[in-house]
Design a protein around this motif. Structure first.
Motif, PDB file in Angstrom:
ATOM      1  N   ARG A  52     -12.052 -14.101 -84.010  1.00  0.00           N
ATOM      2  CA  ARG A  52     -11.454 -13.193 -83.165  1.00  0.00           C
ATOM      3  C   ARG A  52     -10.331 -12.804 -83.975  1.00  0.00           C
ATOM      4  O   ARG A  52      -9.093 -13.350 -84.748  1.00  0.00           O
ATOM      5  N   THR A  53      -9.683 -10.835 -83.842  1.00  0.00           N
ATOM      6  CA  THR A  53      -8.571 -10.331 -84.316  1.00  0.00           C
ATOM      7  C   THR A  53      -7.197 -10.655 -83.015  1.00  0.00           C
ATOM      8  O   THR A  53      -7.569 -11.189 -82.163  1.00  0.00           O
ATOM      9  N   GLY A  54      -5.927 -10.015 -83.921  1.00  0.00           N
ATOM     10  CA  GLY A  54      -4.737 -10.489 -82.957  1.00  0.00           C
ATOM     11  C   GLY A  54      -5.501  -9.764 -81.776  1.00  0.00           C
ATOM     12  O   GLY A  54      -4.785  -9.767 -79.984  1.00  0.00           O
ATOM     13  N   ASP A  55      -5.845  -8.024 -81.746  1.00  0.00           N
ATOM     14  CA  ASP A  55      -6.491  -6.951 -80.399  1.00  0.00           C
ATOM     15  C   ASP A  55      -7.051  -7.418 -79.721  1.00  0.00           C
ATOM     16  O   ASP A  55      -7.793  -6.670 -79.460  1.00  0.00           O
ATOM     17  N   GLU A  65      -8.093 -16.295 -92.779  1.00  0.00           N
ATOM     18  CA  GLU A  65      -6.770 -14.591 -93.348  1.00  0.00           C
ATOM     19  C   GLU A  65      -7.746 -13.572 -93.640  1.00  0.00           C
ATOM     20  O   GLU A  65      -8.747 -14.165 -94.380  1.00  0.00           O
ATOM     21  N   ALA A  72      -5.417 -13.705 -86.758  1.00  0.00           N
ATOM     22  CA  ALA A  72      -5.098 -13.819 -85.406  1.00  0.00           C
ATOM     23  C   ALA A  72      -4.449 -13.662 -85.190  1.00  0.00           C
ATOM     24  O   ALA A  72      -3.961 -12.785 -83.669  1.00  0.00           O
ATOM     25  N   ARG A  73      -3.089 -12.733 -86.403  1.00  0.00           N
ATOM     26  CA  ARG A  73      -2.387 -11.228 -85.782  1.00  0.00           C
ATOM     27  C   ARG A  73      -2.196 -10.331 -86.387  1.00  0.00           C
ATOM     28  O   ARG A  73      -1.864  -9.774 -85.929  1.00  0.00           O
ATOM     29  N   CYS A  74      -3.540  -9.917 -86.456  1.00  0.00           N
ATOM     30  CA  CYS A  74      -4.235  -8.647 -87.208  1.00  0.00           C
ATOM     31  C   CYS A  74      -4.849  -7.918 -86.687  1.00  0.00           C
ATOM     32  O   CYS A  74      -5.421  -7.961 -85.873  1.00  0.00           O
ATOM     33  N   THR A  75      -4.363  -6.184 -85.997  1.00  0.00           N
ATOM     34  CA  THR A  75      -5.198  -5.300 -85.358  1.00  0.00           C
ATOM     35  C   THR A  75      -6.523  -5.390 -86.189  1.00  0.00           C
ATOM     36  O   THR A  75      -6.708  -5.189 -87.762  1.00  0.00           O
ATOM     37  N   TYR A  76      -7.656  -5.116 -85.984  1.00  0.00           N
ATOM     38  CA  TYR A  76      -8.849  -4.718 -86.744  1.00  0.00           C
ATOM     39  C   TYR A  76      -8.592  -3.866 -87.749  1.00  0.00           C
ATOM     40  O   TYR A  76      -9.171  -4.103 -88.616  1.00  0.00           O
TER      41      TYR A  76
END
Length: 243
Positions: A52-55, A65, A72-76
């Motif tokens: 799952r991505t951050g958003d 990564e 997990a901390r990045c938007t798609y």
């Protein structure tokens, strides 16, 4: 669902194979990030790693990564911009294999169980996929809410990881979480864990087998229901030779 019924179900899903042959799961996509090579290999299964991505988007990606950034901390959108190969949404990945191969969905983290299974049932169809994960809690959730979905507990952590020694005797955990099968690292399989699982009636998926001598060994082992490899074309050729 009994382990015998699961075994028969796997055989039915691979009806084009010989009665006692091992199914192949294609582990890697092509260098463009697409699933065409995996599907085109003729492997019965195509593995899709789920994160799952951050958003909140579910994507098909193996590593934590992407482009040096924590996924997990990045938007798609940031994920897409970080690399020069596609990182498909899970729905698009499922559509790419629908009707062409069975799904081998590997949950890389917790929290995506329901969405993944519901999407797979919608895009692939009931009985057209198996879910694997190292997280016993995820298996419990899936078997509680989707009892007909086939699951396999992944066993075989790195020797440096906490709890790795317990992987040598995984049956209590497999039974407790309700998994239908066991997905074994090939090293553990050779250390007697495959024998344990077979004696207990659990079919095995063995990963990730790339060396040709090991492919031959596991393809000829009736205890192995599915062989996971980065080289599905070679595995299929060896399986045909064995016939």
């Amino acid at each position: 669902m009994s382990s015998v019924r699961v075994w028969l179900g796997l055989r039915t899903l691979g009806a084009m194979r010989a009665p006692h042959s091992t199914a192949i799961s294609a582990h890697r996509r092509d260098h463009h990030g697409a699933f065409d090579t995996a599907v085109g290999s003729g492997a019965e299964y195509v593995e899709i790693d789920v994160r799952r991505t951050g958003d909140g988007e579910l994507v098909a990606h193996h590593d934590r990564e992407v482009g040096g950034l924590p996924l997990a901390r990045c938007t798609y959108e940031r994920v897409r911009a970080a690399v020069d190969r596609p990182v498909p949404l899970l729905g698009d990945a499922l559509d790419a294999i629908a009707g062409r191969a069975l799904g081998h969905l590997d949950l890389k983290e917790r929290g995506a169980e329901h969405e993944t299974v519901e999407l797979a049932m919608e895009r692939l169809g009931e009985g057209r996929f198996v879910v694997t994960t190292r997280y016993s809690e995820s298996i419990r959730l899936i078997k509680r809410d989707f009892p007909g979905v086939r699951t396999a507990l992944s066993v075989g952590r790195g020797v440096w990881e906490r709890g790795a020694v317990r992987d040598l005797s995984p049956l209590a955990l497999v039974r407790a979480c309700g998994a239908d099968m066991v997905a074994l690292n090939h090293r553990l399989a050779r250390l007697g864990v495959l024998r344990q699982c077979a004696r207990a009636g659990f079919p095995a998926m063995v990963w990730t087998v790339n060396a040709e001598p090991l492919m031959r060994r596991f393809l000829g082992d009736p205890r192995v229901a599915v062989l996971v490899t980065d080289h599905p074309g070679r595995a299929l050729a060896l399986r045909d030779e064995g016939r």
